[in-house]
Design an enzyme around this catalytic site. Structure first.
Site, PDB file in Angstrom:
ATOM      1  N   CYS A   7       0.701  -1.114   0.123  1.00 53.76           N
ATOM      2  CA  CYS A   7       0.106  -0.074  -0.128  1.00 53.76           C
ATOM      3  C   CYS A   7       0.909   1.277   0.080  1.00 53.76           C
ATOM      4  CB  CYS A   7      -0.861  -0.059   1.248  1.00 53.76           C
ATOM      5  SG  CYS A   7      -2.206  -1.208   1.053  1.00 53.76           S
ATOM      6  N   ASP A  30      10.838  -6.479  -9.058  1.00 53.31           N
ATOM      7  CA  ASP A  30      10.861  -7.073  -7.627  1.00 53.31           C
ATOM      8  C   ASP A  30      12.487  -6.640  -7.148  1.00 53.31           C
ATOM      9  OD1 ASP A  30       9.998  -9.732  -5.889  1.00 53.31           O
ATOM     10  OD2 ASP A  30      11.881  -9.088  -5.487  1.00 53.31           O
ATOM     11  N   HIS A  46      -6.270  -3.131  -1.440  1.00 57.70           N
ATOM     12  CA  HIS A  46      -5.618  -4.212  -0.367  1.00 57.70           C
ATOM     13  C   HIS A  46      -6.396  -5.493  -0.136  1.00 57.70           C
ATOM     14  CE1 HIS A  46      -3.115  -5.131   3.212  1.00 57.70           C
ATOM     15  NE2 HIS A  46      -4.168  -5.846   3.564  1.00 57.70           N
ATOM     16  N   ASN A  87       2.186 -16.600  -4.032  1.00 60.97           N
ATOM     17  CA  ASN A  87       2.381 -17.479  -2.803  1.00 60.97           C
ATOM     18  C   ASN A  87       1.323 -17.179  -1.884  1.00 60.97           C
ATOM     19  OD1 ASN A  87       4.945 -18.455  -3.726  1.00 60.97           O
ATOM     20  ND2 ASN A  87       5.968 -16.600  -3.298  1.00 60.97           N
ATOM     21  N   GLY A  93       5.579 -19.298   1.339  1.00 58.18           N
ATOM     22  CA  GLY A  93       6.459 -18.407   1.107  1.00 58.18           C
ATOM     23  C   GLY A  93       5.942 -17.104   0.867  1.00 58.18           C
ATOM     24  N   THR A  95       5.420 -13.574   2.263  1.00 57.25           N
ATOM     25  CA  THR A  95       6.094 -12.550   2.865  1.00 57.25           C
ATOM     26  C   THR A  95       5.439 -11.214   3.139  1.00 57.25           C
ATOM     27  OG1 THR A  95       7.721 -11.847   1.242  1.00 57.25           O
ATOM     28  CG2 THR A  95       8.297 -13.510   2.852  1.00 57.25           C
ATOM     29  N   HIS A  98      -0.088  -8.570   1.225  1.00 53.43           N
ATOM     30  CA  HIS A  98      -1.262  -7.786   0.099  1.00 53.43           C
ATOM     31  C   HIS A  98      -0.916  -8.413  -1.466  1.00 53.43           C
ATOM     32  CE1 HIS A  98      -2.116  -3.568  -1.734  1.00 53.43           C
ATOM     33  NE2 HIS A  98      -2.307  -4.295  -2.785  1.00 53.43           N
ATOM     34  N   HIS A 100      -0.091 -10.355  -4.490  1.00 52.37           N
ATOM     35  CA  HIS A 100       0.420  -9.951  -5.550  1.00 52.37           C
ATOM     36  C   HIS A 100       0.703 -11.059  -6.386  1.00 52.37           C
ATOM     37  CE1 HIS A 100       2.921 -10.796  -2.401  1.00 52.37           C
ATOM     38  NE2 HIS A 100       4.042 -11.393  -3.068  1.00 52.37           N
ATOM     39  N   HIS A 102       3.957 -12.824  -9.125  1.00 55.36           N
ATOM     40  CA  HIS A 102       5.244 -12.673  -9.609  1.00 55.36           C
ATOM     41  C   HIS A 102       4.949 -13.239 -10.924  1.00 55.36           C
ATOM     42  CE1 HIS A 102       7.153 -12.861  -5.352  1.00 55.36           C
ATOM     43  NE2 HIS A 102       5.970 -13.331  -5.225  1.00 55.36           N
TER      44      HIS A 102
HETATM   45  P1  5GP Z   1       6.224 -13.004  -1.378  1.00 56.88           P
HETATM   46  O1  5GP Z   1       7.362 -13.669  -0.728  1.00 56.88           O
HETATM   47  O2  5GP Z   1       5.042 -11.984  -0.552  1.00 56.88           O
HETATM   48  O3  5GP Z   1       5.465 -13.885  -2.501  1.00 56.88           O
HETATM   49  O4  5GP Z   1       6.786 -11.880  -2.184  1.00 56.88           O
HETATM   50  C1  5GP Z   1       7.206 -10.478  -1.964  1.00 56.88           C
HETATM   51  C2  5GP Z   1       8.309 -10.243  -2.844  1.00 56.88           C
HETATM   52  O5  5GP Z   1       8.259  -8.792  -2.524  1.00 56.88           O
HETATM   53  C3  5GP Z   1       9.582 -10.636  -2.828  1.00 56.88           C
HETATM   54  O6  5GP Z   1      10.036 -11.269  -3.939  1.00 56.88           O
HETATM   55  C4  5GP Z   1      10.481  -9.538  -2.421  1.00 56.88           C
HETATM   56  O7  5GP Z   1      11.801  -9.630  -2.945  1.00 56.88           O
HETATM   57  C5  5GP Z   1       9.674  -8.276  -2.671  1.00 56.88           C
HETATM   58  N1  5GP Z   1       9.909  -7.087  -2.008  1.00 56.88           N
HETATM   59  C6  5GP Z   1       9.831  -7.065  -0.790  1.00 56.88           C
HETATM   60  N2  5GP Z   1      10.147  -5.609  -0.498  1.00 56.88           N
HETATM   61  C7  5GP Z   1      10.174  -4.891  -1.557  1.00 56.88           C
HETATM   62  C8  5GP Z   1      10.337  -3.657  -1.798  1.00 56.88           C
HETATM   63  O8  5GP Z   1      10.492  -2.715  -0.952  1.00 56.88           O
HETATM   64  N3  5GP Z   1      10.368  -3.126  -3.135  1.00 56.88           N
HETATM   65  C9  5GP Z   1      10.207  -4.110  -4.196  1.00 56.88           C
HETATM   66  N4  5GP Z   1      10.284  -3.663  -5.225  1.00 56.88           N
HETATM   67  N5  5GP Z   1      10.137  -5.434  -3.998  1.00 56.88           N
HETATM   68  C10 5GP Z   1       9.912  -5.866  -2.720  1.00 56.88           C
HETATM   69 ZN    ZN Z   2      -1.820  -3.356   1.180  1.00 52.03          ZN
END
Ligand code: 5GP
Ligand code: ZN
Length: 114
Positions: A7, A30, A46, A87, A93, A95, A98, A100, A102
């Site tokens: 957000c 990323d 969100h 994820n 996985g 993290t 919100h 998203h 990949h």
């Molecule tokens: P998840 O692990 O939730 O599936 O993916 C979160 C993704 O967000 C990860 O691939 C991580 O590298 C990316 N990420 C985390 N913090 C930031 C950030 O501040 N900026 C960008 N551009 N990507 C981020």
């Molecule tokens: Zn959010």
């Protein structure tokens, strides 16, 4: 949500490399790329995880996949192949809570994922 990283990114409070934006979606590079192309396609609304999607979000999810196709064509990974990953929950996985997607490509992908 005020304490949500994505957000904050959507509101422009955290700098990112934005590659696409419309009224529903943003797509960014990323910060920790796992492939030559690693983009995140993020709805502006969100929604914490895929489990929180409702029937109101049908169009939104469609737009995300169309956006992924467009970005894959732009990055010239549409023919070599690409992967769209969501994820859902920590055990898978996730993290950032919100939702998203990949978009990964530009190298051979193995299966099963880790
Ligand atoms: P998840 O692990 O939730 O599936 O993916 C979160 C993704 O967000 C990860 O691939 C991580 O590298 C990316 N990420 C985390 N913090 C930031 C950030 O501040 N900026 C960008 N551009 N990507 C981020
Ligand atoms: Zn959010």
């Amino acid at each position: 949500m005020s304490d949500c990283l994505f957000c904050k990114i959507i509101n422009g409070d955290i700098p990112v490399t934005k590659v696409f934006e419309d009224e529903l979606i943003i797509a960014i590079e990323d910060i920790n790329p796992q492939a030559p192309t690693h983009l995140l396609i993020i709805p502006k609304k969100h929604i914490a995880t895929a489990l929180e999607l409702s029937s109101k979000d049908r169009q939104l999810i469609g737009e995300i996949f169309l956006c992924a196709n467009k970005l894959a064509e732009e990055r010239k990974i549409d023919q070599s192949g690409f992967r769209i990953v969501n994820n859902c929950q920590e055990g898978a996985g996730q993290t950032v809570f919100h939702i998203h997607f990949h978009l990964l490509g530009g190298r051979p992908m193995t299966w099963p994922p880790g």
